[in-house]
Write a protein that holds these residues in place. Structure first.
Motif, short mmCIF file in Angstrom:
data_model
loop_
_atom_site.label_atom_id
_atom_site.label_comp_id
_atom_site.label_asym_id
_atom_site.label_seq_id
_atom_site.Cartn_x
_atom_site.Cartn_y
_atom_site.Cartn_z
N ALA A 50 0.84 -1.20 0.00
CA ALA A 50 0.00 0.00 0.00
C ALA A 50 0.87 1.25 0.00
N ALA A 51 0.46 2.24 -0.76
CA ALA A 51 1.16 3.52 -0.81
C ALA A 51 0.23 4.60 -0.28
N ALA A 52 0.78 5.59 0.37
CA ALA A 52 -0.02 6.68 0.92
C ALA A 52 -0.77 7.37 -0.22
N PRO A 53 -2.09 7.52 -0.11
CA PRO A 53 -2.88 8.10 -1.20
C PRO A 53 -2.83 9.63 -1.27
N THR A 54 -2.39 10.28 -0.19
CA THR A 54 -2.34 11.75 -0.16
C THR A 54 -1.03 12.21 0.47
N ALA A 55 -0.72 13.48 0.26
CA ALA A 55 0.48 14.04 0.87
C ALA A 55 0.38 14.00 2.39
N GLU A 56 -0.80 14.29 2.95
CA GLU A 56 -0.95 14.24 4.40
C GLU A 56 -0.77 12.82 4.93
N ALA A 57 -1.32 11.83 4.24
CA ALA A 57 -1.14 10.44 4.67
C ALA A 57 0.34 10.06 4.64
N LEU A 58 1.07 10.55 3.62
CA LEU A 58 2.49 10.26 3.56
C LEU A 58 3.22 10.94 4.71
N TYR A 63 6.08 10.48 9.82
CA TYR A 63 6.20 10.77 11.25
C TYR A 63 6.23 9.44 12.03
N SER A 64 5.30 8.54 11.70
CA SER A 64 5.26 7.25 12.38
C SER A 64 6.55 6.47 12.13
N ALA A 65 7.10 6.58 10.93
CA ALA A 65 8.36 5.89 10.62
C ALA A 65 9.50 6.44 11.47
N PHE A 66 9.50 7.76 11.71
CA PHE A 66 10.50 8.32 12.64
C PHE A 66 10.27 7.75 14.04
N ALA A 103 -3.04 21.69 5.30
CA ALA A 103 -2.51 21.07 4.09
C ALA A 103 -3.08 21.80 2.89
N THR A 104 -2.29 21.84 1.83
CA THR A 104 -2.76 22.38 0.55
C THR A 104 -2.43 21.37 -0.53
N GLY A 105 -3.33 21.21 -1.49
CA GLY A 105 -3.11 20.24 -2.55
C GLY A 105 -2.93 18.86 -1.94
N GLY A 106 -2.15 18.04 -2.62
CA GLY A 106 -1.78 16.75 -2.06
C GLY A 106 -2.86 15.69 -2.07
N TRP A 143 3.51 9.42 -3.89
CA TRP A 143 3.86 10.60 -3.12
C TRP A 143 5.22 10.38 -2.45
N VAL A 144 6.07 11.42 -2.51
CA VAL A 144 7.36 11.41 -1.82
C VAL A 144 7.58 12.76 -1.17
N TYR A 145 8.38 12.76 -0.11
CA TYR A 145 8.77 13.98 0.59
C TYR A 145 9.85 14.67 -0.24
N LEU A 146 9.67 15.96 -0.52
CA LEU A 146 10.66 16.70 -1.29
C LEU A 146 11.59 17.49 -0.38
N ASP A 147 11.02 18.42 0.39
CA ASP A 147 11.83 19.24 1.27
C ASP A 147 10.93 19.99 2.24
N ALA A 148 11.56 20.84 3.05
CA ALA A 148 10.79 21.56 4.06
C ALA A 148 11.35 22.94 4.28
N SER A 149 10.47 23.79 4.76
CA SER A 149 10.91 25.07 5.28
C SER A 149 10.64 25.02 6.77
N GLY A 150 11.01 26.04 7.47
CA GLY A 150 10.80 26.08 8.93
C GLY A 150 9.33 26.18 9.27
#
Length: 152
Positions: A50-58, A63-66, A103-106, A143-150
């Motif tokens: 199973a793959a996360a269907p949305t950016a928020e689910a990913l 977070y859970s993986a951390f 969240a926006t988009g995703g 969906w994959v994590y790209l990057d982050a801002s503060g």
């Protein structure tokens, strides 16, 4: 979520390496905070097909993986252009609670999305909060994590 830093390749392994993941029973509450057992929530993404269907689910599953120190999942869900070569979560860090702020988009119909959140943790006996605005994109259909801002 990018809180954990990669470590230099030449670092010698410690005498007692941290486990690649922490055990969490399938019926345990999911670390992401949703009202579902880990196995039915983020655990299904961590385990496989199973793959996360949305950016928020990913973001929640990362977070859970951390929280369970699932390095393989974290690296698998990181965009190849921004992923660290290695990832060594700090064994002294305990992720305690996640707050999704927005969240926006995703959605399943988007190719990009952002998620703002607060991740509460304890590190070496001190409480802390990571506040981040993460960007996610679709790569090879997932969906994959790209990057982050503060802070958002």
């Amino acid at each position: 979520m990018s809180r954990r830093r990669s470590r230099p390749r030449q670092k010698a392994p410690s005498a007692s390496p941290a486990p690649s993941s922490l055990p969490l029973s399938p019926g345990a509450p999911c670390p992401c905070g949703l009202p579902a057992p880990y196995a039915d929530c983020c655990g299904r993404f961590h385990r496989g097909p199973a793959a996360a269907p949305t950016a928020e689910a990913l973001m929640r599953s990362r977070y859970s993986a951390f929280a369970v120190r699932d390095r393989a999942y974290l690296l698998r869900t990181w965009h190849p252009d921004t992923a660290p070569e290695r990832l060594e979560p700090d064994p002294e860090t305990r992720w305690r609670r996640l707050e999704v702020l927005g969240a926006t988009g995703g959605s399943p119909f988007h190719n990009e999305g952002t998620v703002s959140f607060r991740a509460h943790f304890t590190e070496r006996g001190r409480e802390g909060v990571l506040e981040e605005h993460s960007r996610f994109v679709r790569h090879a259909g997932a969906w994959v994590y790209l990057d982050a801002s503060g802070a958002p």
